[in-house]
Design a protein around this motif. Sequence first.
Motif: not given
Length: 456
Positions: A219-222, A285-286, A289-290, A292
């Motif tokens: 998951t990611h806010h993007y 990935a977790d 975060f940056d 992405f």
Amino acid sequence: MGSIETLVLLQLVYISSCMDQLHIVYEWKQLDFQFPSPEARQLALDAKGFIPENNVPMGLEVYEDRLFVTVPRWRSGVPSSLNYINLKDNSTRSPVLVPYPNWAAHSTGLDGKPPEIVSPYRVRADRCGRLWVLDNGKIATLESNTTKYPPSLIIYDLKTDNLLRKYVFPEDQVKQDSGFANIAVEDTDCDKTYAYAGDLGKPAIVVYSWEKNDSWRITHHYFNPDPLACDFSVKGHNFSWTDAIFGLGLSAPNADNFSTLYFHPMASYNEFSVSTEYLRNQTVADDNFDAFKLLGSRGPNAQSSVSFVDRKTGVLFYSLVNLNAVACWRTSNNKYLMKNQGRIYMNEETMVYPTDIKVDYEDNLWILSNRLPIWMYGKLDLNEVNFRVFSAPVVHAISHTACDITPRSDILEKFVNKAKNITKDIVAKVKPNSSTTTKPITVLLTLSCLVRFLAT
């Protein structure tokens, strides 16, 4: 305006219009299928197992001499949700769809078990000769009697059409509102292939490893929809969609065999990217975060659904839902700005809702349009063509756009020379004994056309 200037203007308009270099390969007013017999087709119609107006093509893929077409079971009466067309058969521009791999794969078993293929939206053929089918697992989602099965990945051998593997997504990777509509496949190594499935309902990417036969959810806010980009308008139908991550496009691998995944939510104006180095391991990935990245914006009213990267040219193709268009951006350009994005095709009749985009292994661009918002919120006119498949070689499709792989100065020089030659030819035909000196108005027309050209 004199006759010479009028002819020049018409010719320059023609040149400008020729920038839409796609041609229509197939078109349908309504879909039909290759039933075992006319009697079987009639039985399906009588039993409401086949309701022609409820069948809308959603995804396409091309591999060798077959064009695959998905028909999701959004409403009842869809007899086969994954089909193909024989590209060697040129007898009609509106061919019937042949169920893939066979009719049995789309039929509910006598024991009540779900069919092998339930309802895929899009598929992907990899360079290893496998067809990856992302099955959403939902039947009649636009009706009250919705049936849900677990989403899955179904992989076929395209040489034999045999089922290689069916992987059902684990329960903890499927949420209440999950909806899987698009897939990208990283096939640099056939034994270590990764598939990336976007969850547009509960924003996430489910990553699947062929080697490990395992998956994980990232998951990611993007991945989330932009609340300011949820309003759409297509052919007089205004609606709100909150679809999250939708467009997925994979670049060619770098020296370390990692690709860049370009992605965007459908309800968004922005484009993002991340290296698959950070997707192949959930912990990595977790912890990064940056990794992405926000690339930039397509501009106002420029929401996009599907996208695809041509690995040979590095061009990212993407739909523009509100604009009835397909556009492009060259990924070698480090600035994702409106002026660096080109228009491939735009038409308010033939390109209403471009729903899928692919580049095949012979460097041809393929696009499917299906008038989906009209079908969902209104009613299709069965006297008109509603579904179209377009195609063109990639180099032709991007010609004279910001994505052209020819140096920009060369493109302009060719364009100017072509306009000059046309002017001379027309003058010679209309006034054989007159001088071919270009008049001021002709110069202005040429410059006007160049301004339009530079604006694409």
